[in-house]
Design an enzyme around this catalytic site. Structure first.
Site, PDB file in Angstrom:
ATOM      1  N   ARG A  11       0.726  -1.349   0.042  1.00  0.00           N
ATOM      2  CA  ARG A  11      -0.094  -0.073   0.136  1.00  0.00           C
ATOM      3  C   ARG A  11       0.790   1.328  -0.006  1.00  0.00           C
ATOM      4  NH1 ARG A  11      -3.679  -1.756   4.711  1.00  0.00           N
ATOM      5  NH2 ARG A  11      -1.688  -3.291   5.054  1.00  0.00           N
ATOM      6  N   ASN A 383      37.074  29.779  -7.505  1.00  0.00           N
ATOM      7  CA  ASN A 383      37.791  28.542  -7.085  1.00  0.00           C
ATOM      8  C   ASN A 383      37.990  27.407  -8.138  1.00  0.00           C
ATOM      9  OD1 ASN A 383      35.171  28.113  -6.934  1.00  0.00           O
ATOM     10  ND2 ASN A 383      35.375  26.465  -5.424  1.00  0.00           N
TER      11      ASN A 383
END
Ligand code: UD1
Ligand code: CA
Length: 467
Positions: A11, A383
């Protein structure tokens, strides 16, 4: 002790096994095992089946000592229990729980054990009364009020369906009697399965003592079978966690909108505003102010710090630091005490020294910034060159001018400045001013000549005339 966790959880309509769905940062199964781990209940055996590879991995992680029993085909709770008891001690008692009831507490399990002992029972069933008992096995009692049998919803008559008292799926059994009774159960029910619940009527027919213990708080035994129940139970767990925190001195303005994992540690006098989620191994020290609308995942927040409207992951925030509104701290960010990280600032794998500030609109990646330095608005730590990441070092008492690009690897020495708008790709020595931008040229009269008739030209003309 036996935990039954082999069911397929159809379910849930999920590729994740039911017991591995998460509530407050832990799997459903881990919640059950956390409650049972506080008891001295002997060897732990967990029956797994559906999604067994994943469930097995989870078990190895949370309780490596547990013996895993594989139930290849779903044969019912009775069948699962029979498998679990093979090769186990044949005397003594065994606690049996389902793997899908995460709100169960060790206190309730302890009282179940106490009732079993004081009643001198062979079997004791944990029951409760539910406002809506639909779907559960019902508790049938005889004329003296003693437990008679358990009847599943699917096999129940209309009259039995009216009974509000249900079977929690948690039991304590004397093993010898349980083994014998399990040998006698059949499959003549609507699912064609061996029901563990059928042993109750069998034991009762033998005339042995069968007891019940009714849990006061019915939420403890709520099982999860679908996503709606997952959500309901998650909300109950949230309330339970928030209530405990508030009782320990944490202010939570709007508990319904605050989601805190069980693993989080929060000191007294922390103040939490609406819309906050705190996850994983986060630790929050006293006096911190969080929110509104802030997510912290695996973060440490120091005393008196504030984090407003921000998203932070695997970061350390120092005492009295100010973060946000609208900051994004990614993994490996370490902020010292009394720093400021302001609006629209993203930081990653970087340290910011005591008293330093990144107040506005910046990206700080792979940087080491010293003390009392200021990073001007819109500064980018460049960077990444497209192949690898490089580090930028910024010393103490540095002033980085607004809109600087610091192209790593590069180092800005102590006390140095960079001019606004500079693209810095060479080190700036201590105390120096780094300027790296084209000198400005003003071409006089350009607008009057090249943009004749525009509002700009009109405005410029007016200004000239007034001179
Ligand atoms: C079961 C009880 C019911 C009780 C309810 C409480 C039975 C027959 N019914 O019903 O009386 O009110 O729990 O939540 O026991 N499991 C296995 N192997 C199997 C079947 C189940 O390991 O072959 C495990 C499941 O993973 C689950 C637990 O046993 O953790 C209970 O099974 P489930 O299918 O959820 O039973 P319910 O219908 O909820
Ligand atoms: Ca269930």
């Amino acid at each position: 002790m036996i935990v039954l966790a082999a069911g397929d959880g159809k379910r849930m309509k999920s590729s994740t096994p039911k017991v591995l769905h998460q509530i407050a940062g832990r799997s459903i199964l881990a919640h059950v095992l956390s409650a049972t781990s506080k008891l001295e209940a002997g060897e732990l055996r967990v029956v797994i089946g559906a999604g067994k590879e994943l469930v097995s991995e989870e078990l190895k992680e949370i309780t490596p000592k547990a013996k895993q029993i594989i139930q290849e085909v779903r044969g019912g709770t009775g069948h699962a229990t029979r498998l679990a008891l093979e090769g186990a001690a044949s005397k003594g008692r065994v606690l049996i729980c389902a793997g899908d009831t995460p709100l169960l507490t060790s206190a309730t399990l302890s009282s179940l054990i106490e009732v079993h002992e004081s009643a001198g029972a062979i079997a004791t069933v944990l029951t409760t009364e539910l406002p809506d008992p639909f779907g559960y096995g019902r508790i049938l009692r005889d004329s003296t009020g003693e437990l008679d049998s358990i009847v599943e919803e699917r096999d129940a008559s209309e009259a039995v369906k009216e009974i509000p008292e249900i079977n929690s799926g948690v039991y304590l059994f004397e093993i010898e009697a349980l083994n014998k009774a399990l040998g006698k159960i059949g499959k003549s029910n609507s699912q064609g399965e061996e029901y563990l619940t059928d042993v109750i009527a069998i034991l009762k027919a033998e005339g042995v003592k069968v007891a019940t213990h009714q849990a006061e708080d019915f939420t403890e035994i709520l099982g999860i079978n679908d996503r709606a129940q997952l959500s309901d139970v998650s909300a109950m767990m949230r309330d339970r966690i928030n209530d405990a925190l508030m009782r320990s001195g944490v202010t939570i303005e709007d508990p319904a909108s605050v989601w805190i994992d069980v693993s989080v540690e929060i000191d007294a006098d922390v103040h939490i505003e609406p819309g906050v989620a705190i996850k994983g191994g986060s630790k929050i020290q006293t006096g911190a102010k969080l929110g509104p609308r802030t997510t912290l995942i695996d973060c440490e927040v120091g005393a008196g710090a504030s984090v407003i409207e921000s998203h932070c992951e695997s970061s350390k925030i120092g005492a009295r630091a100010k973060v946000g509104p609208y900051a994004h701290l990614r993994g490996g960010t370490v902020l010292a005490d009394e720093v400021k990280v302001g609006s629209f600032v993203e930081m990653k794998n970087s340290t910011l020294g005591e008293g330093s500030k990144v107040p506005h609109l910046s990206y700080v990646g792979d940087a080491k910034i010293g003390r009392e330095s200021n990073i001007g608005a819109a500064t980018i730590f460049v960077n990444y060159d497209g192949v690898s990441k490089h580090e930028t070092k910024v010393g103490d008492h540095v002033r980085i001018g607004s809109d600087s690009m610091l192209i790593a690897p590069v180092e800005i020495g102590d006390g140095a400045y960079t001019a606004a708008g500079s693209i810095i790709n060479e080190d700036v020595p201590p105390g120096a001013l780094g300027i790296a931008r084209a000198r400005q040229v003003n071409i006089l009269g350009w607008v009057l000549k090249k943009r004749k008739g525009t509002k700009s030209a009109e405005a410029a003309e007016k200004k000239e005339g007034s001179k």
